[in-house]
Scaffold this motif. Structure first.
Motif, mmCIF file in Angstrom:
data_model
loop_
_atom_site.group_PDB
_atom_site.id
_atom_site.type_symbol
_atom_site.label_atom_id
_atom_site.label_comp_id
_atom_site.label_asym_id
_atom_site.label_seq_id
_atom_site.Cartn_x
_atom_site.Cartn_y
_atom_site.Cartn_z
ATOM 1 N N LEU A 17 17.596 -67.583 109.599
ATOM 2 C CA LEU A 17 17.621 -67.638 111.058
ATOM 3 C C LEU A 17 16.694 -68.751 111.527
ATOM 4 O O LEU A 17 15.811 -69.180 110.769
ATOM 5 C CB LEU A 17 17.276 -66.297 111.712
ATOM 6 N N VAL A 18 16.955 -69.227 112.739
ATOM 7 C CA VAL A 18 16.145 -70.332 113.267
ATOM 8 C C VAL A 18 15.423 -69.858 114.525
ATOM 9 O O VAL A 18 15.892 -68.956 115.210
ATOM 10 C CB VAL A 18 17.002 -71.585 113.595
ATOM 11 N N LYS A 19 14.285 -70.483 114.798
ATOM 12 C CA LYS A 19 13.500 -70.078 115.963
ATOM 13 C C LYS A 19 13.318 -71.257 116.898
ATOM 14 O O LYS A 19 13.103 -72.385 116.452
ATOM 15 C CB LYS A 19 12.140 -69.551 115.496
ATOM 16 N N LEU A 20 13.437 -70.990 118.180
ATOM 17 C CA LEU A 20 13.101 -72.005 119.182
ATOM 18 C C LEU A 20 12.205 -71.374 120.228
ATOM 19 O O LEU A 20 12.205 -70.166 120.416
ATOM 20 C CB LEU A 20 14.342 -72.646 119.796
ATOM 21 N N GLU A 21 11.415 -72.215 120.879
ATOM 22 C CA GLU A 21 10.448 -71.724 121.861
ATOM 23 C C GLU A 21 11.012 -71.798 123.264
ATOM 24 O O GLU A 21 11.729 -72.735 123.605
ATOM 25 C CB GLU A 21 9.165 -72.577 121.793
ATOM 26 N N GLY A 22 10.630 -70.820 124.080
ATOM 27 C CA GLY A 22 10.994 -70.857 125.491
ATOM 28 C C GLY A 22 11.830 -69.659 125.900
ATOM 29 O O GLY A 22 12.381 -68.958 125.051
ATOM 30 N N GLY A 23 11.922 -69.463 127.201
ATOM 31 C CA GLY A 23 12.622 -68.302 127.737
ATOM 32 C C GLY A 23 13.947 -68.656 128.382
ATOM 33 O O GLY A 23 14.818 -69.252 127.746
ATOM 34 N N ARG A 24 14.060 -68.329 129.670
ATOM 35 C CA ARG A 24 15.368 -68.486 130.324
ATOM 36 C C ARG A 24 15.872 -69.924 130.342
ATOM 37 O O ARG A 24 17.056 -70.159 130.390
ATOM 38 C CB ARG A 24 15.288 -67.900 131.746
ATOM 39 N N GLU A 25 14.949 -70.892 130.270
ATOM 40 C CA GLU A 25 15.377 -72.297 130.278
ATOM 41 C C GLU A 25 16.121 -72.674 128.996
ATOM 42 O O GLU A 25 16.743 -73.728 128.929
ATOM 43 C CB GLU A 25 14.164 -73.222 130.507
ATOM 44 N N GLN A 26 16.077 -71.800 127.999
ATOM 45 C CA GLN A 26 16.719 -72.126 126.710
ATOM 46 C C GLN A 26 18.030 -71.358 126.485
ATOM 47 O O GLN A 26 18.608 -71.440 125.398
ATOM 48 C CB GLN A 26 15.771 -71.795 125.535
ATOM 49 N N LEU A 27 18.495 -70.644 127.484
ATOM 50 C CA LEU A 27 19.630 -69.737 127.231
ATOM 51 C C LEU A 27 20.897 -70.452 126.764
ATOM 52 O O LEU A 27 21.606 -69.982 125.885
ATOM 53 C CB LEU A 27 19.941 -68.916 128.487
ATOM 54 N N GLU A 28 21.154 -71.607 127.375
ATOM 55 C CA GLU A 28 22.371 -72.365 126.982
ATOM 56 C C GLU A 28 22.334 -72.697 125.491
ATOM 57 O O GLU A 28 23.340 -72.639 124.789
ATOM 58 C CB GLU A 28 22.373 -73.695 127.731
ATOM 59 N N LYS A 29 21.132 -73.063 125.023
ATOM 60 C CA LYS A 29 20.999 -73.437 123.600
ATOM 61 C C LYS A 29 21.134 -72.212 122.709
ATOM 62 O O LYS A 29 21.776 -72.268 121.659
ATOM 63 C CB LYS A 29 19.662 -74.139 123.358
ATOM 64 N N VAL A 30 20.549 -71.108 123.154
ATOM 65 C CA VAL A 30 20.668 -69.878 122.350
ATOM 66 C C VAL A 30 22.144 -69.487 122.263
ATOM 67 O O VAL A 30 22.652 -69.173 121.173
ATOM 68 C CB VAL A 30 19.819 -68.735 122.968
ATOM 69 N N ARG A 31 22.840 -69.549 123.384
ATOM 70 C CA ARG A 31 24.271 -69.175 123.364
ATOM 71 C C ARG A 31 25.068 -70.111 122.459
ATOM 72 O O ARG A 31 25.945 -69.678 121.726
ATOM 73 C CB ARG A 31 24.851 -69.219 124.785
ATOM 74 N N ALA A 32 24.739 -71.405 122.501
ATOM 75 C CA ALA A 32 25.469 -72.368 121.655
ATOM 76 C C ALA A 32 25.227 -72.068 120.182
ATOM 77 O O ALA A 32 26.144 -72.123 119.349
ATOM 78 C CB ALA A 32 25.025 -73.790 121.984
ATOM 79 N N LEU A 33 23.984 -71.735 119.831
ATOM 80 C CA LEU A 33 23.665 -71.420 118.433
ATOM 81 C C LEU A 33 24.395 -70.151 117.998
ATOM 82 O O LEU A 33 24.973 -70.100 116.903
ATOM 83 C CB LEU A 33 22.140 -71.239 118.274
ATOM 84 N N VAL A 34 24.377 -69.146 118.854
ATOM 85 C CA VAL A 34 25.043 -67.877 118.515
ATOM 86 C C VAL A 34 26.552 -68.135 118.345
ATOM 87 O O VAL A 34 27.168 -67.654 117.381
ATOM 88 C CB VAL A 34 24.756 -66.812 119.597
#
Ligand code: KIV
Length: 258
Positions: free
Chosen positions: A115-132
């Motif tokens: 698994l990979v980790k990135l820092e940050g909250g709501r400003e990172q949601l687009e990236k989290v969704r893209a990774l998922v």
């Protein structure tokens, strides 16, 4: 917290551990022998974090760590780990866009990250969704986020002490879970907030300086074994590796000279 002899055979083990109330034991490792030792000690998750920069590479901040740096250390750790999960950090500025996040996380997965980790909250949601969406499991990281908040020579500051900050962190945590993150690192937040966020989420939280109520704990291996020259408020040292290594080397040098 006791180390678990059970094998962490997949990501489901993380949520199972939370469901069973079994604390998750995580620690960093940056090289092959340390990876073997922490894996054999029964640690559940091995972090190849960008803390490699300040702990191993002599950089002043985590911001200097490159994707190549992480990949190099990750491959060594992968060779040493037989049972634990491996988490790797996406370094600073390697996830500026969702496409960057996916392309760079694919390199981490190819080099052995579970698994990979990135820092940050709501400003990172687009990236989290893209990774998922790309099938890459994601761990969030909120509270004190070294990539943006660390200042050389200064101690990290506890985040979320005031009500507004605490509410913002809870909202970040909920949003990251909703976006599909499978775990969440909470760094330097008050114990009560660590507990509140942990109870509010289904995903497991892994705390560092976030109190005893998180679902797991992570520390830097150099701090745990007493290899770091520093003593951090958030880290407990369980050994004296630096002093023992210095004594061994002084004995060696003396014997050669004699
Ligand atoms: O960089 C790192 O190793 C980390 C953990 C210690 C939380 O982010």
């Amino acid at each position: 917290m006791s180390s678990s002899p059970e094998r962490f055979s997949g990501l489901a083990s993380l949520s199972e551990a939370k469901a069973q109330g079994r604390p998750i034991v995580a620690i960093t490792a940056y090289d092959f022998p340390t990876a073997q030792i922490v894996d054999e000690a029964g640690v559940d998750v091995v972090f190849v974090g960008d803390s490699v920069g300040t702990n191993v590479l002599g950089y002043a901040t985590e911001r200097e760590v490159t994707l190549d740096d992480i990949c190099h250390h990750l491959r060594a750790v992968r060779r040493g780990v037989a049972r634990a999960l491996i988490l790797a950090d996406l370094p600073y500025q390697t996830y500026e866009t969702p496409d960057d996040a996916v392309a760079n996380a694919r390199r981490l997965v190819a080099d052995g990250a579970d698994l990979v980790k990135l820092e940050g909250g709501r400003e990172q949601l687009e990236k989290v969704r893209a990774l998922v969406a790309a099938g890459i499991p994601v761990c969030g990281h909120i509270g004190f986020t070294p990539q943006t908040l660390f200042v050389p020579g200064q101690k990290g500051r506890v985040q979320g002490r005031l009500r507004a900050g605490a509410e913002a962190l809870l909202a970040d945590a909920r949003a990251l879970e909703e976006a599909g993150a499978v775990a969440l690192v909470l760094e330097l937040v008050p114990e009560a907030l660590g507990g509140l966020i942990s109870r509010a989420l289904r995903l497991p939280t892994i705390g560092i300086g976030a109190g005893r109520e998180c679902d797991g704990q992570v520390l830097i291996v150099h701090d745990v074994v007493g290899f770091s020259p520093r003593t951090l408020r958030l880290a407990r040292s369980y050994g004296e590796a630096r002093a023992q290594m210095a004594a061994a080397l002084q004995t060696y040098a003396r014997e050669v000279r004699e």
